[in-house]
Design an enzyme around this catalytic site. Sequence first.
Site, mmCIF file in Angstrom:
data_model
loop_
_atom_site.group_PDB
_atom_site.id
_atom_site.type_symbol
_atom_site.label_atom_id
_atom_site.label_comp_id
_atom_site.label_asym_id
_atom_site.label_seq_id
_atom_site.Cartn_x
_atom_site.Cartn_y
_atom_site.Cartn_z
ATOM 1 N N SER A 193 23.207 -56.716 66.734
ATOM 2 C CA SER A 193 24.209 -55.800 66.175
ATOM 3 C C SER A 193 23.548 -54.779 65.252
ATOM 4 C CB SER A 193 25.272 -56.585 65.401
ATOM 5 O OG SER A 193 26.016 -57.416 66.259
ATOM 6 N N ASN B 250 29.470 -60.472 64.724
ATOM 7 C CA ASN B 250 28.343 -59.563 64.910
ATOM 8 C C ASN B 250 27.114 -60.397 65.264
ATOM 9 O OD1 ASN B 250 29.287 -56.692 64.035
ATOM 10 N ND2 ASN B 250 30.119 -58.079 62.475
ATOM 11 N N GLU B 251 26.887 -60.563 66.556
ATOM 12 C CA GLU B 251 25.815 -61.418 67.045
ATOM 13 C C GLU B 251 24.461 -60.711 66.939
ATOM 14 O OE1 GLU B 251 26.323 -64.397 67.517
ATOM 15 O OE2 GLU B 251 28.089 -64.876 68.720
ATOM 16 N N PRO B 252 23.354 -61.463 67.110
ATOM 17 C CA PRO B 252 22.027 -60.830 67.081
ATOM 18 C C PRO B 252 21.956 -59.607 67.979
ATOM 19 C CG PRO B 252 21.799 -63.214 67.139
ATOM 20 C CD PRO B 252 23.277 -62.926 67.270
ATOM 21 N N THR C 282 26.820 -69.663 69.591
ATOM 22 C CA THR C 282 28.144 -69.517 68.988
ATOM 23 C C THR C 282 29.189 -70.237 69.837
ATOM 24 O OG1 THR C 282 27.552 -67.380 68.023
ATOM 25 C CG2 THR C 282 29.899 -67.849 68.280
#
Length: 653
Positions: free
Chosen positions: A182, A178-180, A197
Amino acid sequence: MLDILSIHDTASADISYRHVGSTDITRYEKMHVEVFKDAAKASIAVAHEIADLMRTKAGRGEKCVLGLATGSSPIRVYAELVRMHKEEGLDFSHVITFNLDEYFQLEPGSRQSYWYFMHEHLFNHVNVRPKNINIPRGNIPLDEVYEHCMDYEARIEAAGGLDFQLLGIGRTGHVGFNEPGSNSRSLTRLITLDHLTRVDAAGDFQGISNVPTRAITMGIQTINKARRIVLLAWGHKKAEIIQQTIEGERTSEIPATYLQDHPNVTILLDEESSAELRRFNTPWLVGPCEWTETLERKAIIWLSRHVDRPILKLTERDYNSNGMSDLLALHGSAYELNIRMFNILQRTITGWPGGKYGVDDSQRPERADPKRKRVIIFSPHPDDDVISMGGTFERLVTQGHEVHVAYQTSGNIAVTDVDALRYAEFTRDLNDGFGAGNARLDFIIEELSGNRQKSEPDSPDIRKIKGLIRRGEAVAGARFTGLTDEYIHFLDMPFYETGKHLKNDLGPEDIRLVRELIERVRPHQIFAAGDLADPHGTHKVCLDAIFRALAELKSDSPNTVEDTWLWLYRGAWQEWPIHEIEMAVPLSPAQVEAKRNAIFFHQSQKDGAMFQGEDQREFWQRAEQRNRETARLYNQLGLTEYEAMEAFRRWHF
């Protein structure tokens, strides 16, 4: 730091840890945090919590539903669970597992897949039933992804929901993938990976260009439905994002902050990952402190930088306005505090890292005697010596000490196939020119030319070529500092020689190689890498080998190390905080240039090294900036201005 005292049934929100001191020190923390001396102890504690939950659920005749994570953080947790299964009969037959994520368009059999990771570290070693293992599928057509994700959600619900969710955290603040950006209500879905990442994963994929750009991940809402969550974070690289996650506001820019909504979450940290929390970083701003000399040094340096004033110009008002009035009261005046701290810092600076013979050494970092010291510089990779302490290395040699350099690993995995192919073809052409045979080389060249999968580990022949490339570079760099070949040692520690990013555990043979060199040289000084931010973990293993060897010698042969001092340099990725520096070696402009030229001999690591980390500059650029910044900080505190400085911290073993 804290240790676990006991852990109870975590099917409820009930969990008991040992807390010390006032709860005031944690008032800025929005989640339950436990800090351990090291990651190994914390991992064992988590494994035992999971095992207790499994046994409790089994006793009730219920399934135990575990949400599992991948990455480096949980590896020791899985190792302890495997140990308990084999030695204590821990039963996994009633366990159902759901993994957080998987790379998209990656086959399960690929060594970089999370399917492979979980089987290698856990599932192949315990009696979990294959039908109870659930991992998102990465190798499905794009038009089937949505249905697969919704089915994954349905399977979690059908199993009764997650009893326990294990998490790591990425430097973007992601949990799962869940990347920035999300959403807190997000469910299992396909997501595009953040560049940082992918940079962090580049070592596993032989370069960032091979890292997938997308992944399937459980959503934030899916994770937060678990009845119990434990998040693990180890190492200095995680300290900043951990501080933001625990003490910051909830925000989609740091998805891990959404865990603040969960009623039963615990964050487990080691000392390095907790370093930026206010109770450790600036405890004088949190509440009353027990002022030690170390804390005083940290606080006064912080104050000088905070108010942007040299130490000798700090005033009583500066101390009183920044939570340090009790420190002022202890010492009576700002003048007394300032001059004392100025003198402490001034005495860390020396142009004689091996000690200056014939002078009073009571105020110097190193001993004056003996005049000619025996020195071992341990270099985990074949370039850490010149990158991290090239100026000090050269100065020790020119000042007449007996200096040995020991390259602990071959460094072969950091050489690209392109470089290996270039050298192999050169050697073939050279052999042709002299009429030598090339049958084996032809086979290796064919292998390097593309007749193997990128996920395959290097063969012994390829590792040999890559290792020789780095060995030649190391010899050239060491000779440039003035060292002769008899003082250059290659240990080729076996733990490293796997041909892949994942290394073996430290073994007796690794320790023996280090110990035998120390016994042979009987050094007055050892310099070693204390840089635990190394992205592939080799530095820590190499440092542990030195610690273990010294401990054995101190027990078995104390005379061998009774005069040995261990100095730690930091490495290519970061520097010691200035309050921890115990020896600072100034470099002139000419010495900075000489250090740069020594680094240039490591051509395989120039122009886009395999393990670049998040910093895209070349290693010589990082080293110069770091050394100049250390000098600038000393000058900012009111001390003499130098071109650059290399910094060291003494380890009292």
